[in-house]
Design a protein around this motif. Sequence first.
Motif, PDB file in Angstrom:
ATOM      1  N   ASP A 502       0.844  -1.199   0.000  1.00  0.00           N
ATOM      2  CA  ASP A 502       0.000   0.000   0.000  1.00  0.00           C
ATOM      3  C   ASP A 502       0.881   1.251   0.000  1.00  0.00           C
ATOM      4  O   ASP A 502       1.981   1.263   0.557  1.00  0.00           O
ATOM      5  N   GLN A 503       0.360   2.329  -0.598  1.00  0.00           N
ATOM      6  CA  GLN A 503       1.132   3.558  -0.713  1.00  0.00           C
ATOM      7  C   GLN A 503       1.311   4.279   0.619  1.00  0.00           C
ATOM      8  O   GLN A 503       2.200   5.104   0.768  1.00  0.00           O
ATOM      9  N   LEU A 504       0.460   3.937   1.592  1.00  0.00           N
ATOM     10  CA  LEU A 504       0.632   4.546   2.914  1.00  0.00           C
ATOM     11  C   LEU A 504       1.751   3.816   3.658  1.00  0.00           C
ATOM     12  O   LEU A 504       1.683   2.595   3.854  1.00  0.00           O
ATOM     13  N   LEU A 610     -12.904   3.975  10.230  1.00  0.00           N
ATOM     14  CA  LEU A 610     -12.501   4.212   8.845  1.00  0.00           C
ATOM     15  C   LEU A 610     -12.982   5.562   8.317  1.00  0.00           C
ATOM     16  O   LEU A 610     -12.576   5.977   7.222  1.00  0.00           O
ATOM     17  N   LYS A 611     -13.840   6.245   9.058  1.00  0.00           N
ATOM     18  CA  LYS A 611     -14.293   7.563   8.622  1.00  0.00           C
ATOM     19  C   LYS A 611     -13.176   8.600   8.730  1.00  0.00           C
ATOM     20  O   LYS A 611     -13.231   9.658   8.114  1.00  0.00           O
ATOM     21  N   THR A 612     -12.157   8.280   9.560  1.00  0.00           N
ATOM     22  CA  THR A 612     -10.996   9.167   9.655  1.00  0.00           C
ATOM     23  C   THR A 612     -10.201   9.093   8.351  1.00  0.00           C
ATOM     24  O   THR A 612     -10.131   8.049   7.700  1.00  0.00           O
ATOM     25  N   GLU A 613      -9.579  10.184   7.963  1.00  0.00           N
ATOM     26  CA  GLU A 613      -8.754  10.192   6.751  1.00  0.00           C
ATOM     27  C   GLU A 613      -7.660   9.133   6.857  1.00  0.00           C
ATOM     28  O   GLU A 613      -7.075   8.935   7.934  1.00  0.00           O
ATOM     29  N   PRO A 614      -7.371   8.433   5.764  1.00  0.00           N
ATOM     30  CA  PRO A 614      -6.400   7.326   5.808  1.00  0.00           C
ATOM     31  C   PRO A 614      -5.066   7.713   6.430  1.00  0.00           C
ATOM     32  O   PRO A 614      -4.470   6.928   7.173  1.00  0.00           O
ATOM     33  N   GLU A 615      -4.593   8.927   6.136  1.00  0.00           N
ATOM     34  CA  GLU A 615      -3.291   9.340   6.657  1.00  0.00           C
ATOM     35  C   GLU A 615      -3.303   9.533   8.166  1.00  0.00           C
ATOM     36  O   GLU A 615      -2.245   9.514   8.810  1.00  0.00           O
ATOM     37  N   LYS A 616      -4.466   9.763   8.734  1.00  0.00           N
ATOM     38  CA  LYS A 616      -4.555  10.080  10.163  1.00  0.00           C
ATOM     39  C   LYS A 616      -5.029   8.895  11.021  1.00  0.00           C
ATOM     40  O   LYS A 616      -5.212   9.028  12.214  1.00  0.00           O
ATOM     41  N   MET A 706     -11.980  -2.791   1.710  1.00  0.00           N
ATOM     42  CA  MET A 706     -11.579  -1.967   0.574  1.00  0.00           C
ATOM     43  C   MET A 706     -11.336  -0.522   1.018  1.00  0.00           C
ATOM     44  O   MET A 706     -10.409   0.129   0.520  1.00  0.00           O
ATOM     45  N   ASP A 707     -12.128  -0.049   1.978  1.00  0.00           N
ATOM     46  CA  ASP A 707     -11.902   1.298   2.492  1.00  0.00           C
ATOM     47  C   ASP A 707     -10.604   1.367   3.291  1.00  0.00           C
ATOM     48  O   ASP A 707      -9.940   2.412   3.321  1.00  0.00           O
ATOM     49  N   PHE A 708     -10.266   0.290   3.948  1.00  0.00           N
ATOM     50  CA  PHE A 708      -9.028   0.256   4.720  1.00  0.00           C
ATOM     51  C   PHE A 708      -7.803   0.218   3.802  1.00  0.00           C
ATOM     52  O   PHE A 708      -6.817   0.933   4.017  1.00  0.00           O
ATOM     53  N   CYS A 709      -7.858  -0.612   2.770  1.00  0.00           N
ATOM     54  CA  CYS A 709      -6.734  -0.740   1.835  1.00  0.00           C
ATOM     55  C   CYS A 709      -7.307  -0.908   0.436  1.00  0.00           C
ATOM     56  O   CYS A 709      -7.997  -1.896   0.159  1.00  0.00           O
ATOM     57  N   SER A 710      -7.027   0.051  -0.433  1.00  0.00           N
ATOM     58  CA  SER A 710      -7.607   0.026  -1.785  1.00  0.00           C
ATOM     59  C   SER A 710      -7.177  -1.205  -2.568  1.00  0.00           C
ATOM     60  O   SER A 710      -7.882  -1.644  -3.481  1.00  0.00           O
ATOM     61  N   LEU A 711      -6.037  -1.817  -2.206  1.00  0.00           N
ATOM     62  CA  LEU A 711      -5.558  -2.997  -2.917  1.00  0.00           C
ATOM     63  C   LEU A 711      -6.389  -4.242  -2.602  1.00  0.00           C
ATOM     64  O   LEU A 711      -6.196  -5.286  -3.228  1.00  0.00           O
TER      65      LEU A 711
END
Length: 904
Positions: A502-504, A610-616, A706-711
């Motif tokens: 994942d990119q994060l 998961l409503k929090t922004e992925p980066e945070k 899918m919301d947790f990890c787009s892959l």
Amino acid sequence: MDHDVTSKSEEPLILQLAREMNKTTDADRFCYKALKHVAFLLEAEKCSLYWIRNSFKAEEETELVSRLLDVHADSTFESVFCDSTNEVVHPISYGFIGHVARTKSPLNISDVTKSTVEFEKQAIKLDEELKSLLCYPLVLEQDMKLVGVVEVVNKQSAKSFTYDDEEVLEHFILLCSLAIANCQKSLRIEQHQQCTQLQESLMNKITGAWPTMTYDDVMRVMMTQLCQLIECLRYTLVISLFDPQQDDGDVINDHVTTFSRSYDVMKRPSDKLAVEIEVTRLKKSDWVFHSHLIEQVVDAKKVIILPKIPMFSEYAFEDKNKNFTLENVFCMPIYGGGGDKQRLLGLLHLANKIGGFLPKDQTLLESITPYLMSGILYSNSFNSIQLQTAKSDVTEEMLRYHMTSSDLDVTRLQQGELPPNIDIYDFKFCDCDVSDDGTILVSMKIFQDLDVFKQFKIDEKMMLRWLLTVKKSYRDVTYHNWRHGFNVAHTMSLLIHYMKKDQLPYMGKIFTLEEQFSLIVACLCHDADHRGTNNSFLIRSQSPLASLYSTSTLENHHYDNFMRSIQAHNIFSSFQPSHFNSIAQFIRKAILATDLGLYFQRREKFKSLLKTEPEKRDFTAVENKSLLLSIMMTSCDLSQTTKPWEAQYNTAKCVTSEFYDQGDLEREMFGTDPMPMMDRKYSDDLAKMQIGFIDGVCSMAYQMMMDFCSLYSPLHNGMQENRKEWVVRAEKKKAENLKLQVEEKNDEKYSSLWVKYWNADPDNFIWGIDPDVVVPDVVIERVVFSPKKKLITGSAGGATGSVKNAVTSSSSSSSSSQRRHNHQHPNATSPSPKSANAQPNTTGGGVAGLGWTRHKKKKRTNKVDDVTVNSGGGAMTSSQNNNKNEQQEQHQREVKSSKTCAVM
């Protein structure tokens, strides 16, 4: 201190004794004072007091023994007091005092030689100077129990005792009886307190050393306390140990051969504390089995006291090894139970007390019988634990031996290779074209890619043996077999693999390498030894597994099987014990997360996270990481719904086949109709059920993934493709029913079905209830079963009997090809509720004769898709709420033609 007798008046002497009566603690000294006054007032030559006691002679039940002998006005207590060394024993069957003891009536004889009382002539020869005689029974007023006889001999101032003398003697004897009763009452209170203190002391020592306590330790504590309680030179306690599995409760064996352990303490006269406690496992040659006294005590079931044992007596005993000769003895049997069910628990044998054993010693030792019984029963409990532990260890060793793979299997797999053109990191990968050996090789490849062999110093042969052992631990059931465990582990390897891509940046660091390794291990073991039936069935059938674990029955059992596999082949051998313990708890948490009830509890929390922004997002927090772990395990457990259509369809067929087998068992064992998803009669509704399951359970899980990890999107996309295929099949089946003019119920949206299951009663969530059925406003705590019951002809006991006969049955009946192509489905185990207080109830009021207690519970309503759900598991629309009877009748008509349950 004795007061001098100077007055011939009775009143002051009576008053003096009356003042002392309530304060006295020594009945012997009180009676001595009374007899001294009697001898003075009646001008008698002497007075004597004889106690009555049990006789050890077979021909006599009781006997009279001197306690105060030849008391006169000038005597001292020490000169007249009798113990076992100088006592005079008189049979109760003849003689003057024997006659009084038998009849409980006074006897006044003016001339002994002319008496008409029948007695043996040899009784007169005992005292040639005996002329006049006054005998009086000493009876306790409270229960009219005879405790002794007072003998007054030879009136000095006249030829015989008068009526007035009888009245004076009666007054003093009344005081003596009251004093004796008070002393006995005080003694009983003291002894009860002493027994309570002994039991508390024993319990404290057992509790303090519980993990390492043995039955020998319990008896050592008791023997030490006995040595402090009563003084003698030898203490012997023999006990019986019972094996509950071999013991026939209807056959009571009270023979001395039931004794199996002896605890012996020898003390020298100068010793104040026990020197040592010798523990002996009794053999046929031991003295205990050859003691005539012990045999007689056991046969008579009563205490025997021998004050003096002659050298050539049948009770004589000499222990040459310990330089011990039996001089006097106290022997008491210890029985437990009541009525005809009395059981010989043990026997207490005390020997050689200085001065002999007194009646008060018997009273003391009989008062602590509950303490002795408790100690022996504690010992038997520890013995049962040791026996069961030993049997369990033997069984475990046998299982490990038979589960261990051969060297040939390991060698063959070492030389094997994966089939070409197989991409194990493709979300469309399935096991259909992979052999059993191939599943082991794929698992080895997953571990190799994680680099666990090098990082954790795991030998490849060890890992192969462990994988083969885990494979063998799965039963040959239709769905929950090794293939299912392998598929779940493979999906977990995909999640770990793509999480790192994942990119994060933080995604690849959420789980350490140890945790990644543990997740794969947990998935491989997560359904080991699954029986093909769910948790509710195990509880309902009273399976031994259900009694082992109060919650998540199967999941806890799967974890135990993981621990068993590690004992056979420890792939965690490089870990320190404390480190392994933390890893084991992580694995346990992962396996228990496959309980579907936990998924329903946690999914809304994870969705909010998961409503929090992925980066945070912060997955370093323990709670957030646990939520992620739980949702990942559920997603892996349901992942066959995301595979290509052929694999998904074969999986659904395998799942329903296993469910139908359980439904057949429920109908046979319980006499009730199973829920529709387990009823073979509704096999045509597979498509509708699967659609409801995907919408109600799977859809949210894979959307969150899918919301947790787009892959992870291929999981969600694969599920949607399969749903479309199920919709096509459902529409086709609906069209066929229309042609056949089969009545169809208006289908509500299936996605609400599983929500209603959960919201109806989260504390008792189980997928065995149709939420559209109206049930009474009660809750069967611990587990709730389908309310559609079929009455059983005869008593409820018939159903119970069949449960015991079939509880261990396997529900596997499908062909080997089905078993090979089984696939992941939602976990078929019902979660154990938080409330686990149900108790067996033989009076009914439970479920279809099974005896589950029903408890009142207040209604609680929740709105779910315009449906009001009550806490008992039933649902009513608002229009039906005013007429339950109408709804129930409507349901009876509809249940035959429509089923709204989905396949898990």
